[in-house]
Design an enzyme around this catalytic site. Structure first.
Site, short mmCIF file in Angstrom:
data_model
loop_
_atom_site.label_atom_id
_atom_site.label_comp_id
_atom_site.label_asym_id
_atom_site.label_seq_id
_atom_site.Cartn_x
_atom_site.Cartn_y
_atom_site.Cartn_z
N GLU A 39 -5.83 5.41 5.68
CA GLU A 39 -4.59 5.09 4.98
C GLU A 39 -3.72 6.31 4.78
O GLU A 39 -2.49 6.24 4.87
CB GLU A 39 -4.90 4.43 3.64
CG GLU A 39 -5.47 3.01 3.76
CD GLU A 39 -4.53 2.07 4.50
OE1 GLU A 39 -3.32 2.34 4.55
OE2 GLU A 39 -5.03 1.07 5.06
N TYR A 122 0.84 2.58 -3.01
CA TYR A 122 0.45 1.89 -1.77
C TYR A 122 -1.00 2.16 -1.40
O TYR A 122 -1.79 1.22 -1.18
CB TYR A 122 1.35 2.28 -0.58
CG TYR A 122 0.69 1.86 0.70
CD1 TYR A 122 0.67 0.52 1.07
CD2 TYR A 122 -0.05 2.78 1.46
CE1 TYR A 122 -0.03 0.10 2.19
CE2 TYR A 122 -0.75 2.35 2.58
CZ TYR A 122 -0.73 1.02 2.94
OH TYR A 122 -1.44 0.60 4.01
N ASP A 140 4.16 -1.33 1.47
CA ASP A 140 4.70 -0.26 2.30
C ASP A 140 5.99 -0.75 2.95
O ASP A 140 6.52 -1.80 2.59
CB ASP A 140 3.67 0.15 3.37
CG ASP A 140 3.49 -0.93 4.41
OD1 ASP A 140 3.83 -2.09 4.12
OD2 ASP A 140 3.03 -0.62 5.52
#
Length: 345
Positions: A39, A122, A140
DNA sequence: AAGGCGGGGAA
DNA sequence: TTCCCAGCCTT
């Protein structure tokens, strides 16, 4: 919320994702540290770019413990070319905190995980939903684009406060039994179908539940205001070799642009001189290459050349000579790698 | 709220 | 060229 297709939307999205999802390295696992690494790498970075970096990184740092105390230069070398290098430093700081404070277990709640360095709203939601299956929002750019169309939201996504609108929308829509597939499905849909320009609405699994499609203005969403102009910087870069065949490099400051990375001697054109700034007397200059390197907020106009030096004065604190073998180990930004590739060593 | 922070793919 | 990408941090 005034949206009557929540159940159908959930089911169509999750089923589409489970049927059509791309086979990506980080989808082979739910190990929280691995999801975390993926991520962070994916922040502002395309999937295809991340794949080789992720594979190399996990091979070298397979666990939180192996990353926690790795030398920063080696960490930056693994990140070289990926950009936004503070991500690497923050990731390591966050991982170290998990090792020391949470007994190497990544927190499974938003309050604690959000305290970790480099973990914003996020990334927190992404890890919680993908690794732990928690019904947490992960908003996002993809999600804002998709939901601006599905729900016909016309607020300016360039404004920080607008993110909250979409977080609340996800809180409302998310499938609590399939949080991971739901969140990833929104992003996958944004990447493959609901693209920024010319969305492929005829292939969209949630077309029947999309208000913008019904209104016929999907391609006009989301609303996003313009941004600012970039600064320009004209630079001369010198690849300097001494009589022993070593090359002069300088480590950039620990803060700011390309922090702690290495570069060849560099001066602002017509403002400074290589000789004075680096205390060397260079000769036999030969042109290498001229090019432009564009950052997100700034453009370097580089003119590079090679040169030799017979003797030097005292070198600055962050300046030293290296062999070409040593240079291969130093983390360098892409423009410097480009120049280095032109030097016949 | 605004700006700093990389690099590259796509139109 | 311009956009923008599985954003976060600092001020």
């Amino acid at each position: 919320m005034n949206y009557k297709y929540t159940q159908q939307f959930r089911q169509a999205l999750v089923e589409w994702f489970n049927r059509e999802k791309r086979d990506l390295p980080w989808r082979q696992t739910t190990e929280p540290y691995h999801i975390w690494v993926s991520e962070v790498m994916l922040q502002q970075t395309r999937v295809d770019t991340v794949i080789p970096y992720y594979n190399r990184f996990i091979e070298r740092f397979p666990t939180a413990e192996t990353l926690a105390y790795a030398p920063e230069q080696e960490l930056l070398k693994m990140w070289e070319g990926l950009g936004y290098y503070s991500r690497a430093r923050n990731l390591q700081a966050g991982v170290r905190e998990v090792v020391e404070t949470y007994n190497s277990v990544v927190p499974d709640n938003r309050a604690d995980i959000s305290k970790l360095k480099g973990v914003g709203p996020y990334t927190a939601g992404a890890i919680l939903s993908i690794a732990y299956g928690k019904p947490e929002h992960a908003v996002d750019g993809n999600v804002m684009r998709v939901l601006s169309r599905v729900l016909h939201i016309k607020e300016d996504i360039a404004l920080p406060k607008t993110r909250k609108v979409f977080e609340e929308a996800v809180d409302f829509l998310i499938d609590p039994e399939n949080a991971s597939s739901f969140n990833q499905g929104l992003m996958e849909l944004g990447a493959l179908i609901c693209t920024p320009t010319s969305p492929k609405c005829l292939l969209c699994p949630v077309r029947d539940y999309c208000i913008a499609f019904e209104a016929g203005d999907a391609a006009q969403l989301p609303i996003k205001t313009k941004k600012i102009k970039m600064k320009q910087l004209e630079l001369d870069v010198a690849v300097i070799q001494n009589t022993e065949g070593h090359y002069l490099l300088e480590q950039r400051p620990a803060e700011g642009l390309l922090a702690n990375m290495w570069q060849f001697p560099m001066v602002e054109r017509n403002k400074e001189s290589i000789d004075e700034k680096y205390n060397v007397a260079i000769e036999a200059k030969k042109p290498l290459m001229q090019f432009k390197h564009v950052f997100s907020h700034l453009t370097w106009h580089i003119d590079s050349y090679s040169a030799t030096v017979k003797e030097t004065g005292v070198l600055g604190e962050h300046v030293q000579w290296f062999t070409k073998e040593q240079i291969a180990q130093l983390p360098m930004p892409v423009p410097m790698l480009k120049i280095w590739s032109q030097v016949d060593v």
